[in-house]
Design a protein around this motif. Structure first.
Motif, PDB file in Angstrom:
ATOM      1  N   VAL A  71       0.837  -1.203   0.000  1.00 50.49           N
ATOM      2  CA  VAL A  71       0.000   0.000   0.000  1.00 50.49           C
ATOM      3  C   VAL A  71       0.871   1.252   0.000  1.00 50.49           C
ATOM      4  O   VAL A  71       0.682   2.158  -0.820  1.00 50.49           O
ATOM      5  N   PHE A  72       1.843   1.307   0.913  1.00 49.94           N
ATOM      6  CA  PHE A  72       2.698   2.492   0.965  1.00 49.94           C
ATOM      7  C   PHE A  72       3.521   2.643  -0.317  1.00 49.94           C
ATOM      8  O   PHE A  72       3.701   3.755  -0.811  1.00 49.94           O
ATOM      9  N   ALA A  73       3.989   1.543  -0.878  1.00 49.21           N
ATOM     10  CA  ALA A  73       4.739   1.607  -2.137  1.00 49.21           C
ATOM     11  C   ALA A  73       3.841   2.114  -3.271  1.00 49.21           C
ATOM     12  O   ALA A  73       4.261   2.938  -4.084  1.00 49.21           O
ATOM     13  N   ALA A  74       2.614   1.632  -3.301  1.00 47.04           N
ATOM     14  CA  ALA A  74       1.680   2.066  -4.344  1.00 47.04           C
ATOM     15  C   ALA A  74       1.382   3.557  -4.222  1.00 47.04           C
ATOM     16  O   ALA A  74       1.293   4.274  -5.223  1.00 47.04           O
ATOM     17  N   LEU A  75       1.247   4.029  -3.001  1.00 46.46           N
ATOM     18  CA  LEU A  75       0.905   5.437  -2.784  1.00 46.46           C
ATOM     19  C   LEU A  75       2.114   6.370  -2.869  1.00 46.46           C
ATOM     20  O   LEU A  75       1.969   7.585  -2.753  1.00 46.46           O
ATOM     21  N   ALA A  76       3.293   5.809  -3.094  1.00 45.34           N
ATOM     22  CA  ALA A  76       4.490   6.642  -3.223  1.00 45.34           C
ATOM     23  C   ALA A  76       4.475   7.444  -4.530  1.00 45.34           C
ATOM     24  O   ALA A  76       5.134   8.470  -4.630  1.00 45.34           O
ATOM     25  N   ASP A  77       3.696   6.992  -5.481  1.00 41.97           N
ATOM     26  CA  ASP A  77       3.632   7.657  -6.780  1.00 41.97           C
ATOM     27  C   ASP A  77       2.531   8.723  -6.778  1.00 41.97           C
ATOM     28  O   ASP A  77       1.385   8.428  -6.414  1.00 41.97           O
ATOM     29  N   ARG A 107      -0.699   7.836  -8.747  1.00 42.62           N
ATOM     30  CA  ARG A 107      -1.561   6.861  -8.053  1.00 42.62           C
ATOM     31  C   ARG A 107      -2.276   7.508  -6.870  1.00 42.62           C
ATOM     32  O   ARG A 107      -3.450   7.202  -6.625  1.00 42.62           O
ATOM     33  N   ARG A 108      -1.596   8.413  -6.172  1.00 34.59           N
ATOM     34  CA  ARG A 108      -2.286   9.125  -5.080  1.00 34.59           C
ATOM     35  C   ARG A 108      -3.442   9.946  -5.639  1.00 34.59           C
ATOM     36  O   ARG A 108      -4.517  10.010  -5.044  1.00 34.59           O
ATOM     37  N   ASP A 109      -3.230  10.560  -6.794  1.00 36.31           N
ATOM     38  CA  ASP A 109      -4.293  11.347  -7.417  1.00 36.31           C
ATOM     39  C   ASP A 109      -5.453  10.447  -7.849  1.00 36.31           C
ATOM     40  O   ASP A 109      -6.622  10.804  -7.658  1.00 36.31           O
ATOM     41  N   LYS A 163      -3.221  -1.254 -11.865  1.00 38.80           N
ATOM     42  CA  LYS A 163      -2.800  -2.615 -11.518  1.00 38.80           C
ATOM     43  C   LYS A 163      -1.977  -2.600 -10.231  1.00 38.80           C
ATOM     44  O   LYS A 163      -2.150  -3.482  -9.369  1.00 38.80           O
ATOM     45  N   VAL A 164      -1.114  -1.623 -10.070  1.00 31.20           N
ATOM     46  CA  VAL A 164      -0.323  -1.498  -8.838  1.00 31.20           C
ATOM     47  C   VAL A 164      -1.251  -1.255  -7.650  1.00 31.20           C
ATOM     48  O   VAL A 164      -1.110  -1.879  -6.585  1.00 31.20           O
ATOM     49  N   LEU A 165      -2.227  -0.374  -7.840  1.00 31.80           N
ATOM     50  CA  LEU A 165      -3.199  -0.102  -6.771  1.00 31.80           C
ATOM     51  C   LEU A 165      -4.035  -1.341  -6.465  1.00 31.80           C
ATOM     52  O   LEU A 165      -4.342  -1.625  -5.302  1.00 31.80           O
ATOM     53  N   GLU A 166      -4.372  -2.079  -7.496  1.00 32.95           N
ATOM     54  CA  GLU A 166      -5.158  -3.307  -7.330  1.00 32.95           C
ATOM     55  C   GLU A 166      -4.345  -4.369  -6.586  1.00 32.95           C
ATOM     56  O   GLU A 166      -4.858  -5.023  -5.672  1.00 32.95           O
ATOM     57  N   ASP A 167      -3.085  -4.533  -6.948  1.00 34.12           N
ATOM     58  CA  ASP A 167      -2.208  -5.511  -6.271  1.00 34.12           C
ATOM     59  C   ASP A 167      -2.033  -5.177  -4.792  1.00 34.12           C
ATOM     60  O   ASP A 167      -1.845  -6.077  -3.969  1.00 34.12           O
ATOM     61  N   ALA A 168      -2.107  -3.891  -4.472  1.00 33.66           N
ATOM     62  CA  ALA A 168      -1.980  -3.463  -3.084  1.00 33.66           C
ATOM     63  C   ALA A 168      -3.310  -3.580  -2.330  1.00 33.66           C
ATOM     64  O   ALA A 168      -3.358  -3.383  -1.116  1.00 33.66           O
TER      65      ALA A 168
END
Length: 118
Positions: free
Chosen positions: A7-13, A16-18, A49-54
């Motif tokens: 989750v934190f890795a996904a939200l680092a971008d 993706r946060r937007d 996909k990154v957000l989904e994997d998280a």
């Protein structure tokens, strides 16, 4: 803990946060999510996909639309983790405040004692 790392890795971008911020308002299709960006649908899909994997988003089963949905429960996991460390930091600051108050009181007492001795 693995999901929290994802989750934190996904939200680092920032993109993706937007996307997460926009999905907090309403579900949307990949096309709708891609509109404000100067990137391809494929690039937005990779971010999703990154957000989904998280575990942050799921994609709907509607074959025509396939809306993307924000899974708010994942934020509970993050909130609990953050809150635990916030509480620990708060306790440390309270102990530091107590020590500083004690030192201040001791200094004030020493000044008073010196004045009384004069």
């Amino acid at each position: 803990m693995e999901q929290l790392n994802l989750v934190f890795a996904a939200l680092a971008d920032p993109t993706r946060r937007d996307l997460v911020a926009r999905l907090a308002c309403a579900d949307a299709t990949v096309g709708e999510l891609a509109e404000p960006y100067d990137m391809s649908l494929q690039a937005v899909s990779k971010h999703l996909k990154v957000l989904e994997d998280a575990g942050l988003v799921t994609r709907g089963k509607d074959a025509q639309r396939r809306p993307v949905h924000l899974e708010a429960e994942v934020f509970d996991l993050m909130t609990k983790w953050i809150e635990r460390y916030r509480q620990r930091a708060e306790e440390r600051y309270q102990r530091l405040d107590a020590v500083l108050d004690e030192l201040t009181n001791e200094q004030n007492q020493q000044r008073t004692d010196r004045k009384d001795a004069s």
